[in-house]
Design a protein around this motif. Structure first.
Motif, PDB file in Angstrom:
ATOM      1  N   THR A 105     -30.691  -8.543 -77.260  1.00 52.96           N
ATOM      2  CA  THR A 105     -30.925  -8.623 -75.814  1.00 52.96           C
ATOM      3  C   THR A 105     -32.127  -7.796 -75.371  1.00 52.96           C
ATOM      4  O   THR A 105     -32.387  -7.680 -74.172  1.00 52.96           O
ATOM      5  CB  THR A 105     -29.682  -8.160 -75.041  1.00 52.96           C
ATOM      6  N   ARG A 107     -32.655  -4.506 -75.549  1.00 54.53           N
ATOM      7  CA  ARG A 107     -32.305  -3.243 -74.894  1.00 54.53           C
ATOM      8  C   ARG A 107     -32.727  -2.071 -75.771  1.00 54.53           C
ATOM      9  O   ARG A 107     -32.313  -1.977 -76.933  1.00 54.53           O
ATOM     10  CB  ARG A 107     -30.812  -3.172 -74.603  1.00 54.53           C
ATOM     11  N   ARG A 127     -34.925  -2.784 -70.507  1.00 49.21           N
ATOM     12  CA  ARG A 127     -34.662  -4.146 -70.975  1.00 49.21           C
ATOM     13  C   ARG A 127     -35.995  -4.876 -71.132  1.00 49.21           C
ATOM     14  O   ARG A 127     -36.716  -5.082 -70.159  1.00 49.21           O
ATOM     15  CB  ARG A 127     -33.741  -4.879 -69.999  1.00 49.21           C
TER      16      ARG A 127
END
Length: 221
Positions: A105, A107, A127
């Motif tokens: 993702t 992150r 992010r």
């Protein structure tokens, strides 16, 4: 497998695999000494992930974690292998660390500790715009601005769809202040460092192509 330079031009060249030492060169390229990579604090030399110079001191990074002092830039070995819980910022105020929280993702985190007190200052989650593959830069400029760069995207099928995302953070709370996108280097050549932060701000990037290497300066915007 890495190289670092001090403010007076002394250069530390890391060889963690063959000779297992750090060679120190003066500004004219003359060898002024060597520092052995040994001791309980250093551990297995294959796990060393970087060399850093902080004033007169020379450190190695252990598995992307703490820094271990191995000696002085004049070639004298450290009597005690002091550890730092992060990379020293250029302005001398912070110790920085970063890592991937969840690769799929995009992150990541950047954390800062006050160097003088060892108090935790902030941990900031960022992010990214795509899946995070690996970090390629964590440093700061003389004004304290923090720079982190990550190769993002999908590597398969080769050469994949990958690029480098650069993010800048202000040093008091880690708030992102801008960023930039850089083309990823996908050639198989091995290099020491493709990215270097300038004291006055901005990043020099070695873009490697079949035609050769081009050095470009990028700024966060």
């Amino acid at each position: 497998q890495d190289v670092a330079t001090s403010t007076d031009g002394t250069t530390a060249v890391l060889d963690r695999l063959k000779d297992k030492n750090i060679t120190l060169l003066d500004q004219n390229g003359n060898v002024v000494g060597t520092l052995p990579l040994e001791g309980d604090a250093v551990g297995e030399t294959g796990g060393i992930t970087g060399v850093f110079m902080d004033g007169d001191d020379v450190y190695v990074e252990r598995e992307h974690g703490p820094l271990v002092k191995v000696g002085n830039k004049d070639g004298s070995a450290a009597e005690e292998q002091e550890e730092l819980p992060g990379r020293p910022s250029r302005d001398g105020t912070l110790l920085l660390s970063a890592g991937i929280v969840e690769a799929s993702t995009g992150r990541i985190f950047v954390s800062a500790i006050q160097r003088s007190t060892r108090d935790h200052l902030f941990t900031r989650e960022i992010r990214l715009d795509d899946a995070a593959m690996y970090l390629v830069l964590l440093d700061s400029d003389k004004q304290g601005t923090i720079y982190v760069a990550v190769v993002i995207g999908t590597p398969d099928p080769p050469p994949g769809d990958v690029r480098v995302q650069l993010v800048c953070l202000e040093p008091s709370q880690g708030v992102p202040t801008g960023g930039a996108y850089l083309p990823a280097n996908t050639l198989p050549d091995e290099t020491f460092r493709d990215l270097v932060v300038l004291d006055e701000g901005g990043v020099v990037y070695a873009e490697r192509t079949e035609a050769g290497i081009t050095y470009r300066v990028y700024h966060c915007s």
